[in-house]
Write a protein that holds these residues in place. Structure first.
Motif, PDB file in Angstrom:
ATOM      1  N   ASP A 260       0.732  -1.172   0.017  1.00 49.60           N
ATOM      2  CA  ASP A 260       0.070  -0.026   0.061  1.00 49.60           C
ATOM      3  C   ASP A 260       0.933   1.101  -0.045  1.00 49.60           C
ATOM      4  O   ASP A 260       0.465   2.233  -0.546  1.00 49.60           O
ATOM      5  N   GLU A 261       2.132   1.166   0.603  1.00 48.42           N
ATOM      6  CA  GLU A 261       2.904   2.311   0.568  1.00 48.42           C
ATOM      7  C   GLU A 261       3.875   2.438  -0.710  1.00 48.42           C
ATOM      8  O   GLU A 261       4.458   3.389  -0.914  1.00 48.42           O
ATOM      9  N   GLY A 262       3.519   1.437  -1.642  1.00 47.19           N
ATOM     10  CA  GLY A 262       4.440   1.422  -3.177  1.00 47.19           C
ATOM     11  C   GLY A 262       3.730   2.635  -3.714  1.00 47.19           C
ATOM     12  O   GLY A 262       2.588   3.091  -3.635  1.00 47.19           O
ATOM     13  N   VAL A 263       4.506   3.007  -4.775  1.00 48.91           N
ATOM     14  CA  VAL A 263       4.173   4.034  -5.653  1.00 48.91           C
ATOM     15  C   VAL A 263       3.087   3.775  -6.762  1.00 48.91           C
ATOM     16  O   VAL A 263       2.278   4.603  -6.989  1.00 48.91           O
ATOM     17  N   LEU A 264       2.629   2.429  -6.667  1.00 50.85           N
ATOM     18  CA  LEU A 264       1.705   2.108  -7.852  1.00 50.85           C
ATOM     19  C   LEU A 264       0.258   2.396  -6.812  1.00 50.85           C
ATOM     20  O   LEU A 264      -0.624   2.498  -7.541  1.00 50.85           O
ATOM     21  N   ARG A 265       0.302   2.529  -5.496  1.00 51.80           N
ATOM     22  CA  ARG A 265      -0.802   2.382  -4.761  1.00 51.80           C
ATOM     23  C   ARG A 265      -0.842   3.819  -4.015  1.00 51.80           C
ATOM     24  O   ARG A 265      -2.229   4.093  -3.774  1.00 51.80           O
ATOM     25  N   ARG A 266       0.017   4.313  -3.626  1.00 54.18           N
ATOM     26  CA  ARG A 266      -0.065   5.369  -2.512  1.00 54.18           C
ATOM     27  C   ARG A 266      -0.763   6.598  -3.276  1.00 54.18           C
ATOM     28  O   ARG A 266      -0.531   6.586  -4.414  1.00 54.18           O
ATOM     29  N   PRO A 267      -1.445   7.523  -2.337  1.00 49.07           N
ATOM     30  CA  PRO A 267      -2.088   8.439  -3.111  1.00 49.07           C
ATOM     31  C   PRO A 267      -1.133   9.702  -3.283  1.00 49.07           C
ATOM     32  O   PRO A 267      -1.650  10.823  -4.272  1.00 49.07           O
ATOM     33  N   ASP A 268      -0.064   9.800  -2.730  1.00 52.10           N
ATOM     34  CA  ASP A 268       0.742  11.095  -2.807  1.00 52.10           C
ATOM     35  C   ASP A 268       1.922  11.303  -3.868  1.00 52.10           C
ATOM     36  O   ASP A 268       2.454  12.336  -3.923  1.00 52.10           O
ATOM     37  N   VAL A 269       1.981  10.331  -4.580  1.00 54.01           N
ATOM     38  CA  VAL A 269       3.210  10.505  -5.819  1.00 54.01           C
ATOM     39  C   VAL A 269       2.684  11.341  -6.868  1.00 54.01           C
ATOM     40  O   VAL A 269       1.300  11.568  -7.101  1.00 54.01           O
ATOM     41  N   PHE A 270       3.730  11.960  -7.243  1.00 55.14           N
ATOM     42  CA  PHE A 270       3.238  13.367  -8.280  1.00 55.14           C
ATOM     43  C   PHE A 270       4.890  13.262  -9.182  1.00 55.14           C
ATOM     44  O   PHE A 270       5.772  12.521  -9.002  1.00 55.14           O
ATOM     45  N   VAL A 271       4.802  13.955 -10.199  1.00 57.24           N
ATOM     46  CA  VAL A 271       5.927  14.271 -11.116  1.00 57.24           C
ATOM     47  C   VAL A 271       5.984  15.739 -11.393  1.00 57.24           C
ATOM     48  O   VAL A 271       4.994  16.352 -11.483  1.00 57.24           O
ATOM     49  N   LEU A 272       6.928  16.149 -10.839  1.00 58.98           N
ATOM     50  CA  LEU A 272       7.439  17.597 -10.869  1.00 58.98           C
ATOM     51  C   LEU A 272       8.904  17.518 -11.547  1.00 58.98           C
ATOM     52  O   LEU A 272       9.804  17.086 -10.995  1.00 58.98           O
TER      53      LEU A 272
END
Ligand SMILES: C[S@@+](CC[C@H](N)C(=O)[O-])C[C@H]1O[C@@H](n2cnc3c(N)ncnc32)[C@H](O)[C@@H]1O
Length: 298
Positions: A260-272
């Protein structure tokens, strides 16, 4: 410390294509800027050198509907992708591909605009590479070089796993990796990364630099998440023997598709991401050969 690993571009073709697709906003904005700059005399022929899978080649073809655009790369697999993409987009009448090692550009046709994104830094002598490109630009034409900007960010400072600040530490390791890679490039010449000065040293007339942003806030769609995961996996692999054990464990957790903390599932990843484009002109008339008669008399 082991020598920096080199990149097998054909092996990362999927990643390259996805990266260009997910981040296409900046290339599109850069292409619009180039169109404004060349509005008085739109380019008839454009070269996208080190084109990779041709995503930008096709964007340029769309932005400049009167131009023929040539994707130039040393990797036939990437050029095949560029040709396939141009076909899918109905651009194949104007988009062509050319396999060529940019260490020798004498076979390249001249162009009114050359686009070189994330390519020049792969050559040991960057000024020599810029001069080679300049030699293929028609008088008054434009060279646009996308190099530098800021390291891309995907993660909150504190991911809730391990020590906060993981991306800043990975950025620092990447700087060392990149420096070693530059030193190891054949014919490497150390230069200040002042791109307008490098363009001037290559005999061009530098004009200006401009930075383009990719700002994809959370929540990301599936393709952007997948892109983030590929980028982090690439950092893990490139920096394999440099990452501290606890940061490696944090990275593995972030890469775990089931966590759930992985980048495919967690809600807070972004691209900047921020990429800078530096532009320069060739002189409007080719320089006249310097003969004794042409020299000023004292
Ligand atoms: C980082 S990728 C950039 C791809 C694309 N321009 C972009 O910005 O997405 C570098 C590209 O340069 C190409 N390349 C590297 N060395 C080259 C050489 N000597 N001659 C021609 N292409 C080369 C690679 O095959 C790869 O497609």
């Amino acid at each position: 410390m082991s020598r920096p690993r080199t990149v097998d571009w054909a092996a990362v073709a999927d990643e390259l294509e996805q990266l260009a697709r997910v981040r296409s906003a900046w290339q599109r904005a850069a292409a619009r800027w180039l169109a404004e700059l060349t509005a008085d005399s739109p380019p008839r022929r454009i070269l996208d050198v080190g084109s990779g899978p041709g995503v930008t080649t096709c964007l340029l073809a769309r932005q400049f509907p009167e131009a023929e655009v040539l994707a130039v790369d040393v990797q036939p697999e990437l050029l095949a992708r560029a040709a396939a993409l141009a076909g899918r987009l109905g651009l194949d009448a104007r988009v062509r591909t050319r396999r060529l090692d940019l260490n020798d550009v004498t076979e390249l046709p001249t162009a009114d605009l050359i686009w070189a994104s994330s390519v020049v830094h792969h050559f040991g002598d960057q000024v020599a590479m810029l001069a080679r490109l300049a030699s293929r630009i028609s008088p008054g034409g434009l060279l646009a070089v996308a190099e530098g900007g800021l390291p891309s960010r995907f993660l909150p400072r504190d991911t809730g796993i391990g020590r906060p600040g993981l991306q800043a530490r990975l950025d620092a390791l990447m700087e060392d990796w990149f420096t070693e890679r530059r030193h190891a490039a054949p014919g490497s010449v150390r230069r200040v990364d002042d791109w307008l000065a490098l363009l001037a040293a290559a005999g061009l007339r530098p004009r200006r630099s401009r930075t383009f942003l990719v700002d994809l806030p959370s929540p990301l769609d599936d393709e952007a998440r997948d892109h983030v995961r590929s980028m982090l996996a690439r950092l893990r692999d490139l920096l394999a023997d440099r990452i501290e054990a606890d940061d490696r464990a944090q990275l593995e957790r972030l890469l775990d598709p089931r966590a759930d903390e992985g980048v495919l599932r967690r809600p807070d990843v972004f691209v900047l991401a921020a990429t800078t484009v530096h532009i320069a002109h060739t002189p409007a008339t080719p320089p006249r050969p310097r003969t004794p008669a042409a020299r000023a008399t004292p």
